[in-house]
Structures are given as C-alpha cells and as structure tokens.
Scaffold this active site. Structure first.
Site, PDB file in Angstrom:
ATOM      1  N   ASP A 134       0.837  -1.194   0.000  1.00 48.76           N
ATOM      2  CA  ASP A 134       0.000   0.000   0.000  1.00 48.76           C
ATOM      3  C   ASP A 134       0.872   1.244   0.000  1.00 48.76           C
ATOM      4  OD1 ASP A 134       0.722   0.490   2.641  1.00 48.76           O
ATOM      5  OD2 ASP A 134      -1.248   0.105   3.469  1.00 48.76           O
ATOM      6  N   ILE A 135       0.233   2.369  -0.269  1.00 50.79           N
ATOM      7  CA  ILE A 135       0.949   3.635  -0.426  1.00 50.79           C
ATOM      8  C   ILE A 135       1.125   4.287   0.934  1.00 50.79           C
ATOM      9  CG2 ILE A 135       0.897   5.901  -1.541  1.00 50.79           C
ATOM     10  CD1 ILE A 135      -0.939   4.542  -3.668  1.00 50.79           C
ATOM     11  N   ASP A 138      -6.392  10.235  -6.631  1.00 49.87           N
ATOM     12  CA  ASP A 138      -6.682   9.277  -7.699  1.00 49.87           C
ATOM     13  C   ASP A 138      -5.593   9.290  -8.771  1.00 49.87           C
ATOM     14  OD1 ASP A 138      -9.007   8.479  -6.483  1.00 49.87           O
ATOM     15  OD2 ASP A 138     -10.350   9.585  -7.818  1.00 49.87           O
ATOM     16  N   GLU A 185      -5.990   2.191  -0.891  1.00 42.22           N
ATOM     17  CA  GLU A 185      -4.661   2.332  -1.479  1.00 42.22           C
ATOM     18  C   GLU A 185      -3.855   1.035  -1.391  1.00 42.22           C
ATOM     19  OE1 GLU A 185      -4.205   3.723   2.870  1.00 42.22           O
ATOM     20  OE2 GLU A 185      -5.740   3.649   1.324  1.00 42.22           O
ATOM     21  N   ASN A 226      -4.237  12.744   0.241  1.00 40.66           N
ATOM     22  CA  ASN A 226      -5.620  13.155  -0.012  1.00 40.66           C
ATOM     23  C   ASN A 226      -5.972  14.429   0.739  1.00 40.66           C
ATOM     24  OD1 ASN A 226      -6.648  11.316  -1.886  1.00 40.66           O
ATOM     25  ND2 ASN A 226      -7.162   9.810  -0.330  1.00 40.66           N
TER      26      ASN A 226
END
Length: 301
Positions: free
Chosen positions: A170-171, A187, A213, A178
């Site tokens: 995951d990020i 996005d 994510e 965000n």
C-alpha cells in the site's frame, strides 16, 4: 392527429442495419463470464498459455487446447489433443464446423459461445466485461476478480507442486496526500503508480486493487526470492520519481509484504493472503518504504 406525432410506416424505419458482422467468441460460463475475443485472423490457437491468441485463464484447460481456422468462409474448431477434450453443443469433437450460437465447452466451468457480432455489439460486450472486472480509477483488476483468481491459482499451484507468490503493498501516508492535495490528485497518484508497475510485471502476473490504497499481485511459478526481488525493484521504481500534479511534485513511497506457497506450507489461499498482509504490516512497523518476507532482497536487485 398532433403535429408532434411520428408515423412509422415500416419496422425497417426503426432498424439500422450493419452488414459487417464479424466472428467472435464470448465466455458465457465460468469465472470470466463476458470476456470477449475477436476472431480477426484465419487461424488462432486457444488455451491457458499467455502465448495463445485466445488466452483463457482457466487452469483446467490445456496450454494449447483448440484451434479455430477459417476455411472457405466457414470456421472450423479443432481439438489439439487437449487433456479434457473440446465439446461443441455437448458433443466431444476432434474437428467440426462452427455455426452461430454454438456452445464450446473446454472445462467443467468454462463455456464459450461462437457468434457473429456487429461493431456496436462487440464494443458493448467488451465494455460490460471490463466494467465487471476492472477498477475504474486504476485500470487494475478489482477485488472480486482477485479473490476468484487467487482461489484458482492456489489450487493450480498445489496440484502441480509449483511455487505461488503473493505481493501486497500500500501507499505510505496516502491519507495525508488526499488531505493535502485533494481526492482527485489522490486518484492521479494511484493511477500513475499502477501504470508504472504494470510496465514492470509479467503479462501473466495478476495485478489487482484490493481496497483503498492497497494492491496485490499474484505471481505464478515464482519463488520467494524472485518475488521479493521484484518487490524491491517496484519499491525503488516508485520512490525514485515523484508524482507531478499541476505545480506540485508529490514524493511517494510504498510498503510491501510477500508470501509464498511452496511444498504445501499454507493450508489454503486465505492463509497465503493473511501472511502477505502480515509482512506488509511488518514493513510499516519497520518505518515504511521497504519489503518484508521470509527471504530478503539480494543486493542490486
């Protein structure tokens, strides 16, 4: 009669004829319902090998299962000595002529229909399939498709006694991206990361969005060391170049975990998935932007 009314003198007034119908295959049974293949050559091979023109991701069929040939404006299907056989309208065949609407069965679950579609029908069927299995933002496969494939791939690896690796990542600090830049930029970050990774992995690897994510990659016939080395290359690829949005250069890193099924170490696909998730969280606990697994990356990977 009102001047706003329309008079239809013939049903032909309502039809738009398209004489350019072309031969197609569409899966109507099995886990890939709606997947579409355009028969745009005089000879095509179908099977589970990625080298086949008609690549059908079903581990119960042969690598090269059948051939479709165009002969004198007719389409012939030929079984290529497949393990489980090729059936047309419930009858096992070695070779036969295909007619519009014929049902071709090549495994217990996978059933394919041969038909002639016009351009609009081809596009609509392809779009419907893509919407059913793809994530709208990133273009990767969705969670539902991932879970179906993982069950299938785990079963295949166990039967053949070949390794199966799962990469989960995951990020890092994606919520902060965000919050700082907005969800549209978020996005964009997801999309560009996935585009970079898609160019790095093999065609047969299955790249999916697991949720938010978080992403997963299924790697058939890949041992732990090779899977971890790939994960490390991906980690470096993402960290090396920020995502540019408007005037902002957004640095991004990812954390990764890898698990591998080999010699029956995991009892089922759920255990394999949980192990990848466990190593992902180990990477987060180690400070993020790293890879965790039983084995570790070799220097220079």
């Amino acid at each position: 009669m009102s001047i706003d009314e329309t008079i239809v003198t013939s049903i032909g007034d309502l039809e738009t004829k398209d004489e350019n119908r072309e031969p197609c295959l569409i899966i109507i049974g099995g886990q890939h319902i709606g997947q579409f293949y355009h028969l745009n050559s005089d000879e095509l091979i179908g099977g589970r090998s990625p080298n086949c023109e008609i690549w059908i991701e079903d581990n119960m069929i042969s690598r090269k299962h059948f051939r479709i040939q165009k002969q004198d404006n007719k389409f012939m299907i030929e079984d290529l000595k497949s393990t489980n056989g090729t059936y047309v309208n419930n009858k096992r065949v070695k070779t036969c002529v295909l007619n519009a609407g014929d049902k071709i069965q090549i495994s217990k679950e996978t059933i394919i229909q041969f038909d002639f579609f016009d351009k609009n029908r081809r596009l609509s069927e392809q779009k419907r399939y893509e919407m059913g299995v793809r994530d709208a933002v990133t273009g990767t496969f969705n969670k539902s498709y991932f879970l179906q494939r993982l069950v299938d791939e785990f079963s295949y690896a166990s039967r053949r006694n070949i390794p199966l690796s799962l990469m989960m990542f995951d990020i890092d600090h994606f919520k902060l991206i965000n919050d700082s830049h907005g969800h549209l930029v978020g996005d964009q970050v997801l999309k560009e990361i996935c585009e970079r990774i898609a160019k790095t992995i093999r065609e047969e690897d299955v790249f999916c969005r697991y949720g938010g994510e978080e992403f997963v990659i299924i790697m058939r016939n890949t041992d732990c060391q090779n899977a971890v080395n790939l994960a490390e290359r991906i980690r470096k690829l993402i960290a090396a170049k920020p995502i540019v949005s408007d005037q902002d250069a957004i640095p991004v890193t990812i954390s990764l975990g890898v698990s591998t099924q080999v010699d029956g170490v995991f009892r089922d696909y759920v255990a394999l998935l949980n192990e990848a998730d466990r190593y992902l969280y180990k990477s987060k606990g180690a400070g993020r932007n790293c890879v965790s697994a039983v084995c570790q990356p070799i220097g220079g990977a």
